[in-house]
Design an enzyme around this catalytic site. Structure first.
Site, mmCIF file in Angstrom:
data_model
loop_
_atom_site.group_PDB
_atom_site.id
_atom_site.type_symbol
_atom_site.label_atom_id
_atom_site.label_comp_id
_atom_site.label_asym_id
_atom_site.label_seq_id
_atom_site.Cartn_x
_atom_site.Cartn_y
_atom_site.Cartn_z
ATOM 1 N N GLY A 1 22.120 35.669 41.604
ATOM 2 C CA GLY A 1 23.582 35.676 41.469
ATOM 3 C C GLY A 1 24.130 34.270 41.476
ATOM 4 O O GLY A 1 23.784 33.466 42.354
ATOM 5 N N GLY B 1 27.564 33.431 41.432
ATOM 6 C CA GLY B 1 28.963 33.308 41.856
ATOM 7 C C GLY B 1 29.050 32.333 43.023
ATOM 8 O O GLY B 1 28.078 31.629 43.337
ATOM 9 N N ASP C 1 24.641 45.792 41.433
ATOM 10 C CA ASP C 1 23.173 45.734 41.284
ATOM 11 C C ASP C 1 22.462 45.433 42.607
ATOM 12 O O ASP C 1 21.441 46.054 42.926
ATOM 13 C CB ASP C 1 22.760 44.674 40.255
ATOM 14 C CG ASP C 1 23.359 44.921 38.877
ATOM 15 O OD1 ASP C 1 24.141 45.871 38.725
ATOM 16 O OD2 ASP C 1 23.048 44.149 37.959
ATOM 17 N N HIS D 1 44.205 46.711 44.554
ATOM 18 C CA HIS D 1 45.153 45.598 44.440
ATOM 19 C C HIS D 1 46.477 46.173 43.963
ATOM 20 O O HIS D 1 46.514 46.898 42.969
ATOM 21 C CB HIS D 1 44.637 44.546 43.454
ATOM 22 C CG HIS D 1 45.364 43.245 43.578
ATOM 23 N ND1 HIS D 1 46.688 43.111 43.194
ATOM 24 C CD2 HIS D 1 44.995 42.049 44.073
ATOM 25 C CE1 HIS D 1 47.080 41.871 43.449
ATOM 26 N NE2 HIS D 1 46.077 41.202 43.984
ATOM 27 N N ARG E 1 49.721 52.147 49.702
ATOM 28 C CA ARG E 1 50.137 53.468 50.195
ATOM 29 C C ARG E 1 51.609 53.707 49.900
ATOM 30 O O ARG E 1 51.996 54.774 49.443
ATOM 31 C CB ARG E 1 49.886 53.568 51.694
ATOM 32 C CG ARG E 1 48.573 54.231 52.013
ATOM 33 C CD ARG E 1 48.509 54.728 53.421
ATOM 34 N NE ARG E 1 48.950 53.815 54.444
ATOM 35 C CZ ARG E 1 48.220 52.832 54.948
ATOM 36 N NH1 ARG E 1 46.996 52.619 54.490
ATOM 37 N NH2 ARG E 1 48.678 52.052 55.894
ATOM 38 N N GLU F 1 29.956 39.331 48.111
ATOM 39 C CA GLU F 1 30.582 40.643 48.039
ATOM 40 C C GLU F 1 29.578 41.789 48.106
ATOM 41 O O GLU F 1 29.950 42.923 48.429
ATOM 42 C CB GLU F 1 31.402 40.724 46.745
ATOM 43 C CG GLU F 1 32.567 41.655 46.866
ATOM 44 C CD GLU F 1 33.518 41.579 45.681
ATOM 45 O OE1 GLU F 1 33.953 40.471 45.331
ATOM 46 O OE2 GLU F 1 33.807 42.644 45.114
ATOM 47 N N LEU G 1 37.037 35.455 49.044
ATOM 48 C CA LEU G 1 36.296 34.365 48.380
ATOM 49 C C LEU G 1 35.615 33.452 49.416
ATOM 50 O O LEU G 1 34.428 33.136 49.305
ATOM 51 C CB LEU G 1 37.263 33.566 47.506
ATOM 52 C CG LEU G 1 36.685 32.512 46.577
ATOM 53 C CD1 LEU G 1 37.654 32.256 45.425
ATOM 54 C CD2 LEU G 1 36.384 31.191 47.251
#
Ligand code: FAD
Length: 545
Positions: free
Chosen positions: A10, A12, A207, A228, A272, A354, A371
């Site tokens: 990965g 990121g 994955d 979001h 909500r 994440e 992040l």
């Protein structure tokens, strides 16, 4: 066969930070990534990341705000370590040259995001993730860490109870190859693509969670799916919540504000309110985000990216007209169970970012925490993986333990392609998650989702590919990614069925209240011989290192 001491999967922010931390210790590190690192999902993070840097703020305040948002499911130790180290990592990124916004005195500018008591988010206009990613990638190039861009990891190599490497598909050639290493670190990001109406980029197919799940590891709190609130009506794009804390208004279609300006809203309560009051019926279920109170100068300096995408994707000039918005699935808060140093229950396997779960976010992430969680725990996991590799015996497994990888692809190609396609199953999966496992769930819908998922898995086992080319075969990639999404969907649905209460982002209309007596617990889903197993464990009883 390529051999390294640490393999990071990965590219990121979590993977890049981990690779740099491992490299600093002198071990041989390589990074594999199915997209080019700077095209990782982080490049979409606009709003900023939290670090208690102002004199009025502190790590304790940051931890308290995070715990308040987390609705009783945060792990205290993880939160403490995170909040103490977030500020250090922010300064480290600044020193590496990340071009963050600054005050007129030359200090790092900070903006307040929803749920934070103080201005706490370091930012670069509205493309913060992009600059963090590029800053770390520059360091990766400088350190000359070997990178295998556009390599999709398809399985882990596990021998004698230890993770010893990975098998990966080179997208450019269609070649499958084994890589050996005593330490493998998963930093594969999230699984937002489980949902059709989501903000997630194409690579977010869960994955790493699936690789760990298939290796027998537990996935924790998978029912917690963060939405979001400010998604675009017809696209996966969204406006940062920083728009609201900087003065934008959220209005109903009659132009009446639905939230107090600068109110103490966290994302879960926000979504909500939007779902429950159903106020947004007017414009295809949307409310209106009015940025005009900010003025043209602030829009131009702080929200230039939003200005452009709102015009291009939604046809709205945000300095003239309100933007229709609605909640979109954003990210999973659950993931692979890890210790604070990223180790998992499988020796030799580490996880960060994440795809990993540590309990920092609880049942609802504080805006701006995700992040920097990837950066903080990416560094920790990279250093721990390097230490593990240095102490481990060299990998001695015979190549024969890896089943002929090419035969695996040939077997996939040999299946008959019919009406059933990978794209169709993926589409049906995402539609079922939107319909039954979305913002508000109930027992009946979840049971229907579980039943339909079983049918989709059966169909997946029979699906054939239409394209047999080796070079950049997108259908083959989607085939592997769909297997991951099906695994992750199973864990999300099982955990959502188990949690019979409403808490944070997990809202059940049949159990509308939190139940602290029975449910200050994490859910843990693992892949047993006879199917998935769901267990629970009290909060603050973290996996021991
Ligand atoms: C649209 C959006 C906006 C956001 N905005 C903010 C924000 O303003 N502030 C904030 O704090 N957080 C924000 N977040 C959250 C934050 O961006 C993520 O938590 C963070 O990007 C996660 O980083 P990561 O390195 O774990 O994953 P990613 O950035 O997703 O990187 C994962 C990497 O793994 C690779 N990969 C995946 N699977 C494989 C495989 N099988 N083989 C090889 N490589 C693989 C991918 O190619 C990629 O390089 C946002 C998230 C979204 C969805």
């Amino acid at each position: 066969m390529p051999e390294y001491e640490v393999l990071v999967v990965g590219g990121g922010v979590a993977g890049l930070r981990a690779a740099l931390a491992a490299h600093e210790t002198g071990v041989r590190v390589a990074l594999l990534s199915k997209t080019h690192p700077v095209r990782s999902h982080d490049s979409a993070s606009p709003g900023g990341f939290n670090a208690a840097l102002s004199p009025e703020d502190s790590a304790e305040h940051h931890a308290q705000d995070s715990a308040d948002a987390g609705a009783g499911l945060c792990e205290v130790n993880a939160l403490k370590a995170f909040c103490e180290e977030a500020a250090q990592e922010a300064l480290c990124l600044d020193h590496l040259g990340a071009p963050f916004n600054r005050t007129s005195e030359g200090m790092l500018a900070l903006r307040r995001l929803n749920g934070s008591r103080a201005p706490r988010a370091v930012f670069a206009a509205d493309f913060t993730g992009h600059v963090v990613l590029h800053t770390l990638y520059e360091q990766l190039l400088k350190a000359q860490i070997p990178t295998y861009d556009e390599w999709l990891v398809t399985s882990l190599i596990v021998d004698q109870g230890q993770c010893q490497g990975v098998v990966a598909l080179e997208l450019r050639t269609g070649k499958l190859e084994a890589f050996a290493a005593p330490a493998v670190l998963l930093a594969t990001g999230g699984a937002g693509r489980l949902y059709q109406r989501s903000t997630a980029s194409r690579s977010c197919t869960g994955d790493g969670m699936s690789l760990a799940y298939r290796a027998g590891l537990r996935l924790v709190d998978m029912e917690m799916v963060q939405y979001h609130p400010l998604g675009f009506r017809a696209h996966r794009a969204f406006a940062s919540e920083a728009t609201l804390t900087e003065g934008a208004l959220l209005c109903d279609t009659a132009g009446q504000p639905v939230l107090p300006p600068n109110g103490p809203f966290t994302r879960d309560s926000f979504c909500r309110v939007m779902a429950e009051t159903n106020r947004g019926q007017g414009d295809a279920g949307c409310l209106l985000l009015d940025l005009r109170p900010l003025g043209k100068d602030v829009i131009a300096s702080h929200f230039q990216y939003l200005h452009r995408i709102a015009r291009d994707l939604a046809g709205v000039e945000i300095d003239h007209d309100p933007l229709p918005v609605r909640p979109l699935a954003h990210r999973l808060l659950g993931g692979v169970e890890t210790t604070l140093d990223g180790s998992t229950a499988l020796p030799g396997l580490f996880a960060a970012g994440e795809c990993a779960w540590l309990g920092v976010h609880g049942a609802n992430a504080l805006a701006g925490n995700t992040l920097i969680t990837s950066v903080v725990f990416g560094r920790r996991a990279g250093a721990a993986a390097a230490a593990y590799a240095q102490a481990a015996r060299p990998t001695l497994w015979p190549e024969s333990i890896v089943k002929d990888p090419q035969a695996c692809v040939d077997a996939i190609f040999s299946r008959q392609a019919g009406e059933l396609t990978v794209a169709r199953i993926s589409h049906e999966l995402a539609a079922l998650m939107d319909e039954h496992v979305g913002l508000v769930r109930d027992g009946g819908g979840l049971a229907a989702a579980a039943e339909r998922l079983t049918a989709l898995k059966e169909r997946y086992a029979r699906v054939g590919l239409r394209h047999h080319g080796k070079i950049y075969n997108a259908e083959l990639v989607a085939f592997f990614e769909l297997a991951s999404l099906l695994d992750v969907a199973e864990a999300v649905i099982m955990a959502a069925q188990a949690r019979k209460e409403s808490r944070g982002v997990h809202q059940r209309s049949d159990f509308p209240l939190p139940n602290d007596k029975e449910w200050r617990q994490h859910t843990l889903v693992s892949h047993g011989v006879n199917g998935p197993i769901v267990e629970t464990r009290p909060v603050n009883s973290h996996l021991s290192p």
